[in-house]
Design a protein around this motif. Structure first.
Motif, PDB file in Angstrom:
ATOM      1  N   GLY A 117       9.362 -16.103  -3.574  1.00 27.67           N
ATOM      2  CA  GLY A 117       9.916 -16.736  -3.987  1.00 27.67           C
ATOM      3  C   GLY A 117      11.567 -17.254  -3.906  1.00 27.67           C
ATOM      4  O   GLY A 117      11.947 -17.327  -2.831  1.00 27.67           O
ATOM      5  N   GLU A 118      11.797 -18.145  -4.845  1.00 24.99           N
ATOM      6  CA  GLU A 118      13.085 -18.408  -5.163  1.00 24.99           C
ATOM      7  C   GLU A 118      14.514 -17.831  -4.682  1.00 24.99           C
ATOM      8  O   GLU A 118      15.088 -18.261  -3.705  1.00 24.99           O
ATOM      9  CB  GLU A 118      14.060 -19.102  -6.202  1.00 24.99           C
ATOM     10  CG  GLU A 118      12.690 -20.776  -6.698  1.00 24.99           C
ATOM     11  CD  GLU A 118      12.935 -21.495  -6.478  1.00 24.99           C
ATOM     12  OE1 GLU A 118      13.981 -22.203  -5.428  1.00 24.99           O
ATOM     13  OE2 GLU A 118      12.339 -22.361  -6.228  1.00 24.99           O
TER      14      GLU A 118
ATOM     15  N   ARG B 211      14.294 -23.551 -10.259  1.00 29.85           N
ATOM     16  CA  ARG B 211      15.139 -22.658  -9.042  1.00 29.85           C
ATOM     17  C   ARG B 211      15.417 -21.800  -9.405  1.00 29.85           C
ATOM     18  O   ARG B 211      16.159 -20.852  -8.844  1.00 29.85           O
ATOM     19  CB  ARG B 211      16.163 -23.560  -9.040  1.00 29.85           C
ATOM     20  CG  ARG B 211      16.755 -24.601  -9.989  1.00 29.85           C
ATOM     21  CD  ARG B 211      17.831 -25.159  -9.656  1.00 29.85           C
ATOM     22  NE  ARG B 211      18.592 -25.690 -10.379  1.00 29.85           N
ATOM     23  CZ  ARG B 211      20.332 -25.888 -10.683  1.00 29.85           C
ATOM     24  NH1 ARG B 211      20.691 -26.091  -9.407  1.00 29.85           N
ATOM     25  NH2 ARG B 211      21.375 -26.297 -11.424  1.00 29.85           N
ATOM     26  N   PHE B 212      15.302 -21.487 -11.421  1.00 27.13           N
ATOM     27  CA  PHE B 212      16.538 -20.610 -11.715  1.00 27.13           C
ATOM     28  C   PHE B 212      15.705 -19.186 -12.223  1.00 27.13           C
ATOM     29  O   PHE B 212      15.845 -17.996 -12.258  1.00 27.13           O
ATOM     30  CB  PHE B 212      16.464 -20.110 -13.325  1.00 27.13           C
ATOM     31  CG  PHE B 212      18.321 -21.424 -13.035  1.00 27.13           C
ATOM     32  CD1 PHE B 212      18.880 -21.506 -12.623  1.00 27.13           C
ATOM     33  CD2 PHE B 212      17.946 -23.227 -14.210  1.00 27.13           C
ATOM     34  CE1 PHE B 212      20.281 -22.565 -12.982  1.00 27.13           C
ATOM     35  CE2 PHE B 212      18.307 -23.965 -14.202  1.00 27.13           C
ATOM     36  CZ  PHE B 212      19.854 -23.176 -13.447  1.00 27.13           C
ATOM     37  N   ASN B 213      14.403 -19.167 -10.907  1.00 31.38           N
ATOM     38  CA  ASN B 213      13.509 -17.970 -11.172  1.00 31.38           C
ATOM     39  C   ASN B 213      14.824 -17.207 -10.225  1.00 31.38           C
ATOM     40  O   ASN B 213      14.307 -16.175  -9.824  1.00 31.38           O
ATOM     41  CB  ASN B 213      12.489 -18.444  -9.703  1.00 31.38           C
ATOM     42  CG  ASN B 213      11.200 -18.457 -11.277  1.00 31.38           C
ATOM     43  OD1 ASN B 213      10.843 -17.775 -11.895  1.00 31.38           O
ATOM     44  ND2 ASN B 213      11.038 -19.799 -11.107  1.00 31.38           N
TER      45      ASN B 213
ATOM     46  N   VAL C 121      14.507 -12.558 -11.082  1.00 37.48           N
ATOM     47  CA  VAL C 121      13.788 -12.267  -9.939  1.00 37.48           C
ATOM     48  C   VAL C 121      14.342 -10.318 -10.445  1.00 37.48           C
ATOM     49  O   VAL C 121      14.047  -9.633  -9.700  1.00 37.48           O
ATOM     50  CB  VAL C 121      14.344 -12.590  -8.758  1.00 37.48           C
ATOM     51  CG1 VAL C 121      15.637 -12.806  -8.171  1.00 37.48           C
ATOM     52  CG2 VAL C 121      13.668 -11.455  -7.474  1.00 37.48           C
ATOM     53  N   VAL C 122      15.992 -10.756 -10.495  1.00 34.91           N
ATOM     54  CA  VAL C 122      16.059  -9.373 -11.053  1.00 34.91           C
ATOM     55  C   VAL C 122      15.919  -9.084 -12.339  1.00 34.91           C
ATOM     56  O   VAL C 122      15.804  -7.588 -12.308  1.00 34.91           O
ATOM     57  CB  VAL C 122      17.947  -9.340 -11.181  1.00 34.91           C
ATOM     58  CG1 VAL C 122      18.916  -8.096 -11.457  1.00 34.91           C
ATOM     59  CG2 VAL C 122      18.449 -10.102  -9.957  1.00 34.91           C
TER      60      VAL C 122
ATOM     61  N   ILE D 122       6.534 -12.505   3.678  1.00 34.06           N
ATOM     62  CA  ILE D 122       6.782 -13.117   5.509  1.00 34.06           C
ATOM     63  C   ILE D 122       6.761 -14.603   5.391  1.00 34.06           C
ATOM     64  O   ILE D 122       7.271 -15.156   5.916  1.00 34.06           O
ATOM     65  CB  ILE D 122       5.681 -12.340   6.559  1.00 34.06           C
ATOM     66  CG1 ILE D 122       6.140 -10.272   6.199  1.00 34.06           C
ATOM     67  CG2 ILE D 122       5.648 -12.986   7.214  1.00 34.06           C
ATOM     68  CD1 ILE D 122       4.872  -9.583   6.914  1.00 34.06           C
ATOM     69  N   GLU D 123       5.926 -14.757   4.576  1.00 29.96           N
ATOM     70  CA  GLU D 123       5.967 -16.856   4.653  1.00 29.96           C
ATOM     71  C   GLU D 123       6.867 -17.581   4.013  1.00 29.96           C
ATOM     72  O   GLU D 123       7.096 -18.089   4.591  1.00 29.96           O
ATOM     73  CB  GLU D 123       3.968 -16.765   4.370  1.00 29.96           C
ATOM     74  CG  GLU D 123       4.344 -18.475   4.130  1.00 29.96           C
ATOM     75  CD  GLU D 123       4.041 -19.020   5.624  1.00 29.96           C
ATOM     76  OE1 GLU D 123       3.717 -20.597   5.140  1.00 29.96           O
ATOM     77  OE2 GLU D 123       3.243 -18.427   6.648  1.00 29.96           O
ATOM     78  N   THR D 124       7.671 -16.760   2.904  1.00 31.50           N
ATOM     79  CA  THR D 124       9.156 -17.554   2.853  1.00 31.50           C
ATOM     80  C   THR D 124       9.849 -17.013   3.856  1.00 31.50           C
ATOM     81  O   THR D 124      10.426 -17.689   4.078  1.00 31.50           O
ATOM     82  CB  THR D 124       9.376 -16.801   1.864  1.00 31.50           C
ATOM     83  OG1 THR D 124       7.872 -17.286   0.823  1.00 31.50           O
ATOM     84  CG2 THR D 124      10.334 -17.158   0.534  1.00 31.50           C
TER      85      THR D 124
END
Length: 820
Positions: free
Chosen positions: A173-174, A446-448, A452-453, A549-551
């Motif tokens: 993710g972001e 974007r604020f992800n 995530v935290v 891995i893709e990211t």
């Protein structure tokens, strides 16, 4: 077989000895946790460096992997050579007015440039910058797992902290995407600084609440237990200050902390418990933040808001104390606070509107802008369809978080339920922090990289509860204080605080082991989404590790935000084979005074390209663009769509441009951006028509219209500025009628006529009594209309990298000089 049994018994004995050691030794637990965090740190680094290393360092050039990274690195180039002087305006950012630097929020650039300046012994080269700067994002992302661990440990348990740290290290993710090698932007620094500030704030609140610190203890801070919470508060304030000095939207966390303090003041006052500790922690956090911020910036609005934040806990404490002295009902406290707050806002709004109005602008991050064209600003619950329309979908969030999304929601619900039964200060902060960040992330994708935290912490909490249920800890509740902390309490407080057992392994080792393995697999290798990662057209089930891995895996032949080789070639040529706009190549590293006197550089000029490429032109080509990613300029965008040469020349003269750079991606895709910026209609340039196929079916096909071919960008890039005469069968006319299907209207082609000349096509259209007719072509590189040669432009460079179109190879990037 006997050997296998012996090995099995040996492994079982070692495992039992380890688990018993873990049960008896707190030191062993700490060692194991330390090894786990160090391992996660290494995994986070590896994931962010290994898969993108070849793209960043493997070619002829060092490539940065973010568009805005080139803006930061341009600033670092100049700052490292003039350290610590940072100019407010940079003449290379945009011509002919210059462009802003990060002078208002400079900490991140000072950090990068400062480290490079020290390593370069005060005279760093561009090679030094290119070698060191790409590593900042992965290192800062790996460091972020440390405060995440300590927040989880402080709120729940050390193993909850380990789970949370592990998720932050690997979740796609972001956050992962913005922390890969070369993405040298301030986003990952925001997450690191804000999370560290929260860590110290949580520690300050926990210790202050436990010690029940008061203002009277300021006389003897060492003997009264005041030192530790105040030190934590000041450290949190320092990190809050550098966070505020790194990003213009950082007042988000000031709002979160201030909002939490007001809620907690109301709770404590209604419960008739002292509020001294909240006031002391609030001041100890906000005051250092203000001081640190003022060291790096004099941004008026942020300084003013921080000043108000410093006063806020003092005012809330004073109101609480006065109401207690006056023996007013406690339930009136929230009403009084809200009333006085609204009155203060009204006074400020009337006396200082230029301060108050920008505060409301910061709330725009919570808006759901479904018309956003920039992908990072699209709401998280919307997905852009193949037709370019945003549609509601849980897919984006599920793809990023997977099972962590479910665990995070469940953990939040459990936390709220537990707080209804028994309110806990630090956990109340986690709930408020999570809800505000969630609203921001839902408003803009974007604020992800913040959310995530929170998701990791809540997931870690629920995982810990599952392991507790499996038998990792005894039945004693987790409320209260540890025995070690209990011994530090005064005797008068020991009776009021129930003892909390240390987290010990219990006999049900098998259940614990199975639960831990299941949870580990669930968040790493268990598939949860069906996606086509390879681009084969065949979606497959993928896990969090696959997506991570893709990211992180950048491919040289499939650039994302890093410049393609064609652009690197073109801008290297531009830097080496065109005149220096300011007379001297070293001017790029000079110390600039503001305002910049452009009259001192009569030979200066700009380079016109689409705004996405502006920072590449600055940093790679060392030339000033006419526009940059700070925002498209409509008057510049008009050039790309201008229908005659004189109009195009007028626009270039206005902006002082000498060179024009165009690429395949712009004329075949991004041209719609220029159409949107200028307020024109895309249907004037190209449109979709429904045509009947050979087997009797219907197909939606894009046809290009005369205005497309007559635009300056197409005449230059597609045809090299040369004259064009349509060949036989290249001039087609379609007749069409409106056709409704599926609730939409489409242009359905009834008949197609082919003509040898453009004039014949016009004559045939004029002879028709009625109907809808358009001259079209199916290819952007085959014009159905004649085009005159562009006398004022000369082709100077074609990139070696090419694109294959209809069997022919076309340069991917072309540079033209405006020769008048």
């Amino acid at each position: 077989m006997e050997a296998l049994n012996r090995l099995s018994r040996t492994c079982k004995g070692l495992l039992l000895a380890f688990l018993q050691g873990m049960e008896k030794s707190t030191l062993l637990q700490r060692v194991v946790v330390g090894i786990a965090i160090a391992s996660l740190f290494a995994v986070a680094l590896y994931l962010r460096i290994a898969f993108s290393h070849d793209v960043v360092f493997g070619g002829e050039w060092v490539k940065f992997t973010g568009v805005d990274a080139y803006w930061h690195i341009r600033i670092v180039d100049n700052l490292a050579h003039n350290f610590p002087h940072l100019s407010n305006i940079d003449p290379y950012m945009r011509y002919p007015v210059g462009g802003v630097t990060s002078a208002q929020f400079p900490f991140f650039d000072y950090l990068v440039a400062g480290v490079i300046w020290v390593i370069g012994l005060g005279s760093p080269t561009q090679h030094t910058v290119d070698t060191i700067a790409p590593y900042f994002p992965p290192v800062m992302a790996a460091l972020a797992i440390i405060p995440v661990y300590f927040i989880g440990k402080t709120l729940f348990s050390r193993w909850a902290g380990v789970f949370a740290a592990g998720l932050v290290a690997i979740l796609p993710g972001e956050f992962l995407g913005r922390s890969i090698l070369g993405f040298t932007d301030h986003h990952v620094a925001e997450t690191l600084f804000s999370t560290t500030a929260v860590m110290f704030l949580v520690l300050a609140l926990k210790n202050a609440k436990r010690e029940q610190i008061t203002w009277s203890q300021l006389r003897h801070p060492r003997s009264s237990g005041l030192t530790k919470p105040m030190v934590y508060g000041v450290c949190g304030g320092v990190f809050l200050g550098v966070y505020l000095a790194s990003w213009m939207g950082a007042l988000l966390f000031v709002m979160i902390i201030a909002g939490f303090l007001l809620v907690q003041f109301c709770v404590e006052h209604v419960r008739k418990t002292p509020t001294d500790y909240l006031c002391l922690v609030g001041v100890a956090t906000f005051l250092p933040a203000l001081v640190v911020f003022l060291v790096f910036s004099q941004h008026r609005n942020t300084s003013a808001v921080l000043s108000i934040a410093v006063v806020l806990p003092v005012a809330a404490f004073a109101i609480s104390r006065l109401m207690a002295i006056g023996r007013l009902k406690t339930v009136y406290y929230p009403v009084v606070v809200v009333g006085l707050g609204l009155a203060a806002y009204g006074i400020l709004r009337a006396a200082w509107p230029s301060l108050v109005d920008p505060m409301w602008d910061n709330l725009e991050i919570f808006e759901w802008n479904k018309g956003a064209t920039v992908s990072e600003m699209v709401p998280s619950l919307y997905l852009r369809s193949a037709e370019g329309v945003l549609k509601f979908s849980l897919g984006p969030l599920w793809q990023v978080y997977g099972f962590s999304l479910l665990f995070g929601i469940a953990g939040l619900c459990m936390l709220v339920y537990g707080m209804v039964k028994r309110w806990e200060t630090e956990k109340a902060f986690l709930v408020i922090w999570t809800l505000v960040v969630l609203l921001a992330a839902l408003g803009q994708r974007r604020f992800n990289y913040y959310l995530v935290v929170n998701v990791a912490l809540l997931t870690g909490y629920l995982c810990w509860e599952i392991l507790r249920f499996a038998g990792l800890r005894g039945p004693a509740g987790e409320r209260g204080v540890d025995a070690r902390d209990r011994r530090k309490l005064p005797k008068s407080k020991r009776k009021r605080e129930p003892q909390r057992e240390s987290y010990r392994l219990r006999p049900s080792h098998a259940f614990v082991s199975l639960a831990a393995i299941a949870l580990l697999a669930l968040f790493t290798i268990v598939p949860y989404a069906k996606l086509d990662l390879e681009g084969t057209g065949k979606p497959r089930l993928v896990s969090a590790i696959d997506l991570a891995i893709e990211t992180a895996d950048l491919k040289p032949d499939q650039p994302r935000y890093d410049p393609p080789d064609a652009w690197m070639q073109a801008l290297t040529w531009l830097r080496g084979y065109t005149d220096e706009p300011f007379g001297d190549a070293d001017f790029y590293y000079s110390r600039y005074e503001t305002p910049i006197d452009y009259s001192a550089y009569p030979e200066a000029y700009g380079v016109t390209a689409w705004w996405d490429y502006g920072y590449w032109i600055v940093r790679i080509g060392h030339r000033p663009p006419s526009q940059n990613p700070a925002g498209a300029i409509p008057s510049v965008a008009e050039f790309f769509l201008a229908q005659d040469e004189s109009e195009g020349q007028r626009i270039l003269d206005k902006h002082g441009a000498r060179y024009v750079i165009l690429d395949f991606e712009f004329v075949t895709g991004k041209l719609h951006g220029a159409i949107s910026v200028t307020g024109k209609s895309g249907e004037d340039f190209y449109d979709q028509f429904v045509v009947e196929t050979s087997d009797g079916g219907l197909q939606l096909v894009t046809f290009y219209l005369p205005a497309f071919y007559q635009s300056m960008s197409v005449r230059l890039y597609n045809f090299g500025g040369k004259a064009v005469t349509p060949g036989p069968d290249e001039c087609k006319v379609v007749s069409w009628t409106w056709w409704e299907s599926g609730g939409g209207q489409y242009k359905r082609v009834n008949e197609t006529e082919t003509f040898d000349t453009y004039e014949a096509a016009l004559a045939w259209m004029a002879s028709q009594p009625s109907g809808n007719y358009d001259i079209v072509s199916y290819s952007p590189f085959i014009s159905p209309v004649p085009l005159e040669e562009l006398d004022g432009f000369a082709l100077r460079y074609d990139s070696e990298s090419t694109v294959k179109v209809s069997g022919e190879y076309i340069p991917e990037v072309r540079i033209f000089e405006y020769v008048k």
